[in-house]
Design a protein around this motif. Structure first.
Motif, PDB file in Angstrom:
ATOM      1  N   ARG B  51      45.225  50.908  27.683  1.00  0.00           N
ATOM      2  CA  ARG B  51      46.567  50.540  27.232  1.00  0.00           C
ATOM      3  C   ARG B  51      46.549  49.525  26.093  1.00  0.00           C
ATOM      4  O   ARG B  51      47.592  49.068  25.647  1.00  0.00           O
ATOM      5  CB  ARG B  51      47.392  50.008  28.407  1.00  0.00           C
ATOM      6  CG  ARG B  51      47.716  51.097  29.426  1.00  0.00           C
ATOM      7  CD  ARG B  51      48.447  50.557  30.642  1.00  0.00           C
ATOM      8  NE  ARG B  51      49.800  50.088  30.363  1.00  0.00           N
ATOM      9  CZ  ARG B  51      50.857  50.871  30.230  1.00  0.00           C
ATOM     10  NH1 ARG B  51      50.737  52.170  30.324  1.00  0.00           N
ATOM     11  NH2 ARG B  51      52.046  50.357  29.996  1.00  0.00           N
ATOM     12  N   GLY B  52      45.369  49.142  25.638  1.00  0.00           N
ATOM     13  CA  GLY B  52      45.304  48.202  24.520  1.00  0.00           C
ATOM     14  C   GLY B  52      45.438  46.751  24.942  1.00  0.00           C
ATOM     15  O   GLY B  52      45.555  45.867  24.097  1.00  0.00           O
ATOM     16  N   VAL B  53      45.449  46.503  26.254  1.00  0.00           N
ATOM     17  CA  VAL B  53      45.520  45.130  26.746  1.00  0.00           C
ATOM     18  C   VAL B  53      44.081  44.645  26.912  1.00  0.00           C
ATOM     19  O   VAL B  53      43.597  44.361  28.005  1.00  0.00           O
ATOM     20  CB  VAL B  53      46.313  45.062  28.079  1.00  0.00           C
ATOM     21  CG1 VAL B  53      46.565  43.628  28.510  1.00  0.00           C
ATOM     22  CG2 VAL B  53      47.642  45.798  27.941  1.00  0.00           C
ATOM     23  N   ASP B  54      43.379  44.558  25.772  1.00  0.00           N
ATOM     24  CA  ASP B  54      41.933  44.316  25.773  1.00  0.00           C
ATOM     25  C   ASP B  54      41.561  43.004  26.451  1.00  0.00           C
ATOM     26  O   ASP B  54      40.491  42.882  27.048  1.00  0.00           O
ATOM     27  CB  ASP B  54      41.397  44.298  24.333  1.00  0.00           C
ATOM     28  CG  ASP B  54      41.614  45.643  23.633  1.00  0.00           C
ATOM     29  OD1 ASP B  54      42.127  46.576  24.293  1.00  0.00           O
ATOM     30  OD2 ASP B  54      41.273  45.744  22.445  1.00  0.00           O
ATOM     31  N   SER B  55      42.467  42.011  26.362  1.00  0.00           N
ATOM     32  CA  SER B  55      42.198  40.703  26.965  1.00  0.00           C
ATOM     33  C   SER B  55      42.006  40.812  28.476  1.00  0.00           C
ATOM     34  O   SER B  55      41.409  39.944  29.095  1.00  0.00           O
ATOM     35  CB  SER B  55      43.365  39.765  26.681  1.00  0.00           C
ATOM     36  OG  SER B  55      44.574  40.344  27.163  1.00  0.00           O
ATOM     37  N   HIS B  56      42.520  41.866  29.092  1.00  0.00           N
ATOM     38  CA  HIS B  56      42.417  42.034  30.540  1.00  0.00           C
ATOM     39  C   HIS B  56      41.550  43.229  30.916  1.00  0.00           C
ATOM     40  O   HIS B  56      41.622  43.727  32.023  1.00  0.00           O
ATOM     41  CB  HIS B  56      43.804  42.168  31.158  1.00  0.00           C
ATOM     42  CG  HIS B  56      44.561  40.886  31.158  1.00  0.00           C
ATOM     43  ND1 HIS B  56      44.943  40.247  30.001  1.00  0.00           N
ATOM     44  CD2 HIS B  56      44.991  40.087  32.162  1.00  0.00           C
ATOM     45  CE1 HIS B  56      45.588  39.135  30.296  1.00  0.00           C
ATOM     46  NE2 HIS B  56      45.622  39.012  31.599  1.00  0.00           N
ATOM     47  N   GLY B  57      40.725  43.671  29.962  1.00  0.00           N
ATOM     48  CA  GLY B  57      39.888  44.833  30.204  1.00  0.00           C
ATOM     49  C   GLY B  57      38.468  44.450  30.582  1.00  0.00           C
ATOM     50  O   GLY B  57      38.217  43.383  31.169  1.00  0.00           O
ATOM     51  N   VAL B  58      37.508  45.318  30.207  1.00  0.00           N
ATOM     52  CA  VAL B  58      36.120  45.130  30.628  1.00  0.00           C
ATOM     53  C   VAL B  58      35.466  43.914  29.973  1.00  0.00           C
ATOM     54  O   VAL B  58      34.365  43.519  30.367  1.00  0.00           O
ATOM     55  CB  VAL B  58      35.260  46.386  30.375  1.00  0.00           C
ATOM     56  CG1 VAL B  58      35.779  47.557  31.206  1.00  0.00           C
ATOM     57  CG2 VAL B  58      35.223  46.739  28.895  1.00  0.00           C
ATOM     58  N   THR B  59      36.153  43.305  29.010  1.00  0.00           N
ATOM     59  CA  THR B  59      35.676  42.040  28.454  1.00  0.00           C
ATOM     60  C   THR B  59      35.522  40.991  29.567  1.00  0.00           C
ATOM     61  O   THR B  59      34.793  40.019  29.415  1.00  0.00           O
ATOM     62  CB  THR B  59      36.642  41.522  27.363  1.00  0.00           C
ATOM     63  OG1 THR B  59      36.112  40.318  26.806  1.00  0.00           O
ATOM     64  CG2 THR B  59      38.031  41.214  27.941  1.00  0.00           C
ATOM     65  N   ARG B  60      36.209  41.207  30.695  1.00  0.00           N
ATOM     66  CA  ARG B  60      36.149  40.259  31.808  1.00  0.00           C
ATOM     67  C   ARG B  60      34.942  40.464  32.724  1.00  0.00           C
ATOM     68  O   ARG B  60      34.648  39.613  33.559  1.00  0.00           O
ATOM     69  CB  ARG B  60      37.423  40.397  32.672  1.00  0.00           C
ATOM     70  CG  ARG B  60      38.714  40.151  31.928  1.00  0.00           C
ATOM     71  CD  ARG B  60      38.943  38.669  31.719  1.00  0.00           C
ATOM     72  NE  ARG B  60      40.236  38.406  31.114  1.00  0.00           N
ATOM     73  CZ  ARG B  60      40.860  37.237  31.174  1.00  0.00           C
ATOM     74  NH1 ARG B  60      40.295  36.210  31.788  1.00  0.00           N
ATOM     75  NH2 ARG B  60      42.028  37.077  30.606  1.00  0.00           N
ATOM     76  N   LEU B  61      34.271  41.600  32.609  1.00  0.00           N
ATOM     77  CA  LEU B  61      33.284  41.968  33.625  1.00  0.00           C
ATOM     78  C   LEU B  61      32.143  40.945  33.753  1.00  0.00           C
ATOM     79  O   LEU B  61      31.759  40.567  34.867  1.00  0.00           O
ATOM     80  CB  LEU B  61      32.717  43.371  33.331  1.00  0.00           C
ATOM     81  CG  LEU B  61      31.778  43.928  34.398  1.00  0.00           C
ATOM     82  CD1 LEU B  61      32.499  44.096  35.738  1.00  0.00           C
ATOM     83  CD2 LEU B  61      31.190  45.274  33.952  1.00  0.00           C
ATOM     84  N   THR B 129      43.891  38.677  38.933  1.00  0.00           N
ATOM     85  CA  THR B 129      44.476  39.969  39.326  1.00  0.00           C
ATOM     86  C   THR B 129      44.544  40.962  38.179  1.00  0.00           C
ATOM     87  O   THR B 129      44.985  42.095  38.366  1.00  0.00           O
ATOM     88  CB  THR B 129      45.902  39.793  39.879  1.00  0.00           C
ATOM     89  OG1 THR B 129      46.703  39.192  38.856  1.00  0.00           O
ATOM     90  CG2 THR B 129      45.909  38.910  41.113  1.00  0.00           C
ATOM     91  N   GLY B 130      44.122  40.542  36.975  1.00  0.00           N
ATOM     92  CA  GLY B 130      44.135  41.478  35.840  1.00  0.00           C
ATOM     93  C   GLY B 130      45.535  41.753  35.334  1.00  0.00           C
ATOM     94  O   GLY B 130      46.456  40.958  35.533  1.00  0.00           O
ATOM     95  N   MET B 131      45.692  42.904  34.716  1.00  0.00           N
ATOM     96  CA  MET B 131      46.960  43.304  34.083  1.00  0.00           C
ATOM     97  C   MET B 131      48.042  43.519  35.141  1.00  0.00           C
ATOM     98  O   MET B 131      47.980  44.463  35.925  1.00  0.00           O
ATOM     99  CB  MET B 131      46.703  44.606  33.307  1.00  0.00           C
ATOM    100  CG  MET B 131      47.902  45.188  32.621  1.00  0.00           C
ATOM    101  SD  MET B 131      47.464  46.725  31.697  1.00  0.00           S
ATOM    102  CE  MET B 131      47.007  47.832  33.060  1.00  0.00           C
ATOM    103  N   VAL B 132      49.033  42.643  35.159  1.00  0.00           N
ATOM    104  CA  VAL B 132      50.009  42.653  36.250  1.00  0.00           C
ATOM    105  C   VAL B 132      50.873  43.922  36.220  1.00  0.00           C
ATOM    106  O   VAL B 132      51.372  44.379  37.258  1.00  0.00           O
ATOM    107  CB  VAL B 132      50.852  41.343  36.241  1.00  0.00           C
ATOM    108  CG1 VAL B 132      51.754  41.276  35.033  1.00  0.00           C
ATOM    109  CG2 VAL B 132      51.652  41.183  37.524  1.00  0.00           C
ATOM    110  N   GLY B 133      51.037  44.509  35.026  1.00  0.00           N
ATOM    111  CA  GLY B 133      51.813  45.745  34.910  1.00  0.00           C
ATOM    112  C   GLY B 133      51.217  46.915  35.696  1.00  0.00           C
ATOM    113  O   GLY B 133      51.932  47.858  36.029  1.00  0.00           O
ATOM    114  N   PHE B 134      49.934  46.838  36.019  1.00  0.00           N
ATOM    115  CA  PHE B 134      49.325  47.906  36.813  1.00  0.00           C
ATOM    116  C   PHE B 134      50.074  48.096  38.132  1.00  0.00           C
ATOM    117  O   PHE B 134      50.322  49.226  38.570  1.00  0.00           O
ATOM    118  CB  PHE B 134      47.853  47.584  37.105  1.00  0.00           C
ATOM    119  CG  PHE B 134      47.168  48.646  37.915  1.00  0.00           C
ATOM    120  CD1 PHE B 134      46.572  49.729  37.291  1.00  0.00           C
ATOM    121  CD2 PHE B 134      47.140  48.583  39.304  1.00  0.00           C
ATOM    122  CE1 PHE B 134      45.961  50.736  38.034  1.00  0.00           C
ATOM    123  CE2 PHE B 134      46.530  49.580  40.057  1.00  0.00           C
ATOM    124  CZ  PHE B 134      45.936  50.658  39.419  1.00  0.00           C
TER     125      PHE B 134
END
Lengths: 371, 371
Positions: B51-61, B129-134
């Motif tokens: 979804r382009g919300v890169d700040s909450h993507g796999v960059t967090r792993l 909790t990551g991207m809250v919109g999920f």
């Protein structure tokens, strides 16, 4: 009308809230509004004036009277619950004043939430609902969480657009505290309301570029352009627009009422229709934790927020609702300072409707001053 | 690791979402996370990247792996429902990943709302909790209204203050549409998130004065001052602060979790604890009107908003969630463009954990691309 002969209109007229409530009620009953509805409207208008939300106070009364006369507001509506379950209801307001409809909606919501935990009620086909925080404070004073929001006249374009499609779509949430004041967020989803443009225009002052757009959708500091041809800006840009969309869906769409471009615009308050639909939600705190524990935790949060070190140039911090509680204490002590135009309009109404007119403040009233 | 020998790291690495999900899951299971929880975390991270919300993507792993190693995240938690009624529940996450806790909370909320009309569940003592919109999109895809929000590390001062007391407190609301995309509002209550400061600092560029405050609480355009000593600004000023207060009360206070200054701050992602509490709400639309009617009305509203005449300089209008659905379609077609640092970190993890590494995108995947 012996009482009226001696009426002096000053720049600011300290007014007694109790007398003002009775006067507003009497104006409305004289206009064929049932006594209980008249009480509700006057209660909510004067509460707004006490809280310093003057834009939603008795300044509106003249417009309401006009709207009853022209048939825009139905003074004797048949308000109906058209659909109901233990946790939900849909109310049709039959073009009533918005306040009795919204108040009834929130009362139903609170009763239902007390029974089942969470409840939501929509109300459609009503006029102006006044200060939306009134309804959520009903929840807080009953120890519950309250949420309220409503759509209205189509005057604000989507973020990036210049075709009006939404209203200033206000929303409110309130939480009961213990020793502290309740937290009461009550906000339009636009940066400011229209009254501030008009005040700047009158004084010949520019407005901040964050407030309004000109006719082509570009930020303007000219209050006249904003009023005549321009548009409100959303609070926080696309975020305010997103919140307004939420209000439009929960209020307008879910209620079965008018929404988006179906809602008539309003250029002149009092002359043009105001059609509104709202959504009211309540949560019974006791299902999550004992109310006293919740209240103590809210107190702790509020005290933490209020005791933050201050930013340079800031004199104090306010939690949502704080300025309004402070203003209410002040106006309870000193009277409501009605401006000359508002005072004169009330005087004019008293003459037209042959009602006694004595609103003079003569000292603080006992009780009821804190909340 | 034959697969790794040939890995080339480019500026941008088009990545296959399915392979990425499997890889993230395998990293987490290698870190002792149960398979189902690992699936959930990877699903939500990769959905954010799509979804382009890169700040909450796999960059967090990489940070998550660090947090498991240091005991900040409990990979084998005992997640408990500590209180439950037909319309409510309180969940304790036992220091788990936030995603499985929040997902379970929203699943319970949806099941309950289907039964009783409206439901609300709180979750405490969980990590990011990551991207809250999920979570709200879960509701929309089941034909319900969803609301979700959570507090987090104490890094943002109240409006007017300089003592951190809240997090960037995100909130989301989603509504199902018919033929149009669902409406998905997903926003931090601050103007921007921290990633944008760091990017500007790296490029040596000033930041807009609306984004951050310096150490004394005055707006600054210096990204380094903002990162080292400064603070986020609230979206819409006191309005964003009011919304963040709402999130803090519904998430932190009502859940019985940590709130306000009790929540540890976070300076370095991965090294410092992240503690979060959330609130999840759902409304069964069918109690108000038939779902198809609601969906049709949402479609009408969305089309009205999208067809507004454009403001000068604006190319198109987006409804909340619109840019993310567009990005997801694009990334489903073209792969997820992982930046070199993120790609390298995943490669490093594959080596550390002795996992095969092949994320190469080789063309659009069938199905699942629209929402």
């Amino acid at each position: 009308m012996a009482q009226q002969r001696g009426v002096k209109v000053a720049e600011v007229n300290p007014t007694d809230s109790g007398k003002l409530r009775a006067f507003v009620r009497d104006v409305l009953t004289a206009m064929n509004v049932p006594r209980q509805d008249a009480e509700t409207v006057s209660e909510i208008l004067v509460e707004a004036d006490l809280r310093g939300v003057d834009s939603h106070g008795v300044t509106r009364l003249g417009g309401y009277v006009q709207m009853i006369r022209s048939g825009i507001i139905n003074p004797r509506p048949k308000i109906q619950v058209v659909k109901e379950t233990p946790s939900t209801a849909v109310i049709d307001g039959d073009k009533a004043f918005g306040m009795p409809v919204a108040k009834r909606a929130m009362e139903m919501t609170l009763d239902k939430a007390k029974q089942v935990g969470l409840a939501g009620v929509t109300a459609r086909n009503m006029s102006h609902t006044g200060m939306v925080g009134f309804y959520t404070m009903m929840a807080a004073s009953r120890g519950m969480v309250g949420m309220a929001m409503n759509n209205g006249p189509t005057i604000v374009p989507p973020f990036g657009g210049i075709t009006p499609n939404l209203s200033t779509n206000p929303m409110s949430v309130a939480f009961p505290a213990g020793k502290e004041e309740p937290i009461v967020l009550d906000m339009a989803t636009t940066v400011v309301a229209g009254g501030k443009f008009r005040l700047a225009a009158k004084k010949g002052l520019p407005i901040p570029k964050e407030w309004a757009l000109d006719r082509s959708g570009v930020p303007t500091d000219d209050p006249n352009e904003a009023i005549e041809h321009g548009f409100f800006q959303w609070a926080g840009g696309y975020k305010g627009f997103g919140l307004a969309t939420m209000v439009e869906v929960l209020g307008g769409v879910l209620s079965g009422g008018l929404f988006g471009q179906e809602v008539p615009p309003m250029i002149h308050f009092g002359k043009d229709p105001i059609t509104s639909s709202g959504f009211y939600l309540a949560i019974d705190i006791e299902r999550f934790m004992p109310l006293a524990e919740f209240q103590g935790r809210v107190d702790t949060l509020v005290r933490q927020l209020l005791s933050s070190k201050l930013a340079k140039g800031v004199e104090r911090i306010y939690v949502a609702g704080g300025p309004e509680f402070e203003r209410k204490r002040q106006r309870t002590r000193e009277g409501i300072p009605l401006s000359a135009p508002v005072y004169e309009e009330l005087l004019r109404l008293s003459r037209e409707l042959e009602l006694p007119f004595d609103l003079a403040f003569s000292g603080p009233r006992a009780g009821g001053s804190r909340h």
